[in-house]
Design a protein around this motif. Sequence first.
Motif, short mmCIF file in Angstrom:
data_model
loop_
_atom_site.label_atom_id
_atom_site.label_comp_id
_atom_site.label_asym_id
_atom_site.label_seq_id
_atom_site.Cartn_x
_atom_site.Cartn_y
_atom_site.Cartn_z
N GLU A 112 0.82 -1.21 0.00
CA GLU A 112 0.00 0.00 0.00
C GLU A 112 0.85 1.25 0.00
OE1 GLU A 112 -3.48 2.10 2.72
OE2 GLU A 112 -3.16 -0.08 2.84
N MET A 113 1.94 1.25 0.77
CA MET A 113 2.81 2.43 0.83
C MET A 113 3.83 2.44 -0.30
SD MET A 113 5.30 3.74 3.93
CE MET A 113 3.89 4.16 4.96
N TRP A 114 4.30 1.24 -0.68
CA TRP A 114 5.37 1.17 -1.67
C TRP A 114 4.79 1.25 -3.08
CZ3 TRP A 114 10.46 1.61 -0.54
CH2 TRP A 114 11.36 1.44 -1.60
N THR A 115 4.53 2.45 -3.55
CA THR A 115 3.97 2.66 -4.89
C THR A 115 5.09 2.79 -5.91
OG1 THR A 115 3.99 5.06 -4.61
CG2 THR A 115 2.02 3.88 -3.84
N ASP A 116 4.71 2.85 -7.18
CA ASP A 116 5.71 3.05 -8.24
C ASP A 116 6.45 4.38 -8.05
OD1 ASP A 116 4.98 0.66 -9.38
OD2 ASP A 116 3.68 1.57 -10.91
N GLU A 117 5.72 5.39 -7.57
CA GLU A 117 6.35 6.70 -7.37
C GLU A 117 7.37 6.64 -6.23
OE1 GLU A 117 5.07 11.41 -6.82
OE2 GLU A 117 3.71 9.83 -6.13
N VAL A 118 7.04 5.89 -5.17
CA VAL A 118 7.97 5.74 -4.05
C VAL A 118 9.22 4.98 -4.51
CG1 VAL A 118 8.34 4.58 -1.84
CG2 VAL A 118 6.24 5.89 -2.23
#
Length: 389
Positions: A112-118
């Motif tokens: 949930e927190m580890w997105t492509d943007e992150v």
Amino acid sequence: MDSRTVALIRTTFKAVAAEEGGPEKLASSFYATLFTDYPHVRDFFPAAMDSQRDRLVKAISYTLDRLEEPNKLLPFLAQLGRDHRKYGVKPEHYVAVATSLKTAMRRFAGTEMWTDEVEQAWDDGLTVIAETMIGAADQEKTPAVWSGTVVESRSVLRNLTVVRLQLDKPMSYAAGQYMSVQVPSRPRMWRYLSPAVPANANCEIEFHIRSVLGGWVSPAIVGQTQLGETWLLGSPLGGLGVPRNTKRKMLMIGCGTGIAPLRAQIMSMAQRRTNPKVHLFVGGHYPCDLYDLETLSRLAVANKWLTVTPVAENDQNPWWYVDSGEPAPEFPGLEPRMTGQIGKIVAGFGSWADRDVQIVGSPSMVQTTKFRLMAAGTETKNIRHDPLF
């Protein structure tokens, strides 16, 4: 890096670190991944990894806190890159470390927190770090490591030793800097020490080492150092020092062996024609911890711009200290010894608004002293200390 990238990196790291046992779990996961996927890298690290895990998290935190201060971060990373040459590190090793760290972060951050943007933000941040360190290492012409032969090992207290080395080649370092050191009895366990003397044409260097309870390296140095043995030294690190021609007065605060880099700077300044006023507070738990007052006395007598105030938390020495029974020596040029916690005493003098401040000692002493000075009105920008890891 733009502010959005910096914010994403910090947010994910702090979220992982805030979980119960987060820093320890992150470090363990990182090293497990690194040693499993890149087993040849294991040879760069000591057999006992406890302190190494702790230092990793502190180093990451220190770096992330300065992502928006490239004028401070990039020189620090460049120094680390030059220092890491002692391991024989190559560019592919930086890739291994970055990949393993990102894998560990992704595992604990969750989908949930580890997105492509992150992920892209971490890629960008780790690329800047790696490229800065690799570039500095590639451009450096000095040796990757120096050898030093122990020519003197002098016991000052039961837990404190002064060691003097004869280097195999000249080392250029600024008084106040520190360097990583490896001793024969503790292979692959590099520890940071600060020279107590400026760089000199005789290729001599001196370290003051206090045995840390539960430590791996310092007790070995204090208890096992032999004349003639060879130490290895990495590249100089750190940014403490007093620029030439500065007009700003100085406040220096050192506890225990923290006096070493401050003494080296004062010795270096003594070779100049003019200097600003310097007030040095040197502290310890007990009067016997003020082990270098004779040297400081000579410096204070010879240099009228220097004021030295000894501070001890206790008036009496500990039970284990054996008094010679001789009258206490007098040290001309020094202020009367004060009793109390050094940070509290220094802050009691006022805000020191006209001074640049250096603090050297244990991490807890540095933080406590810094907070007391800030509470007294000292501006944070005027306070300097080395990274606390």
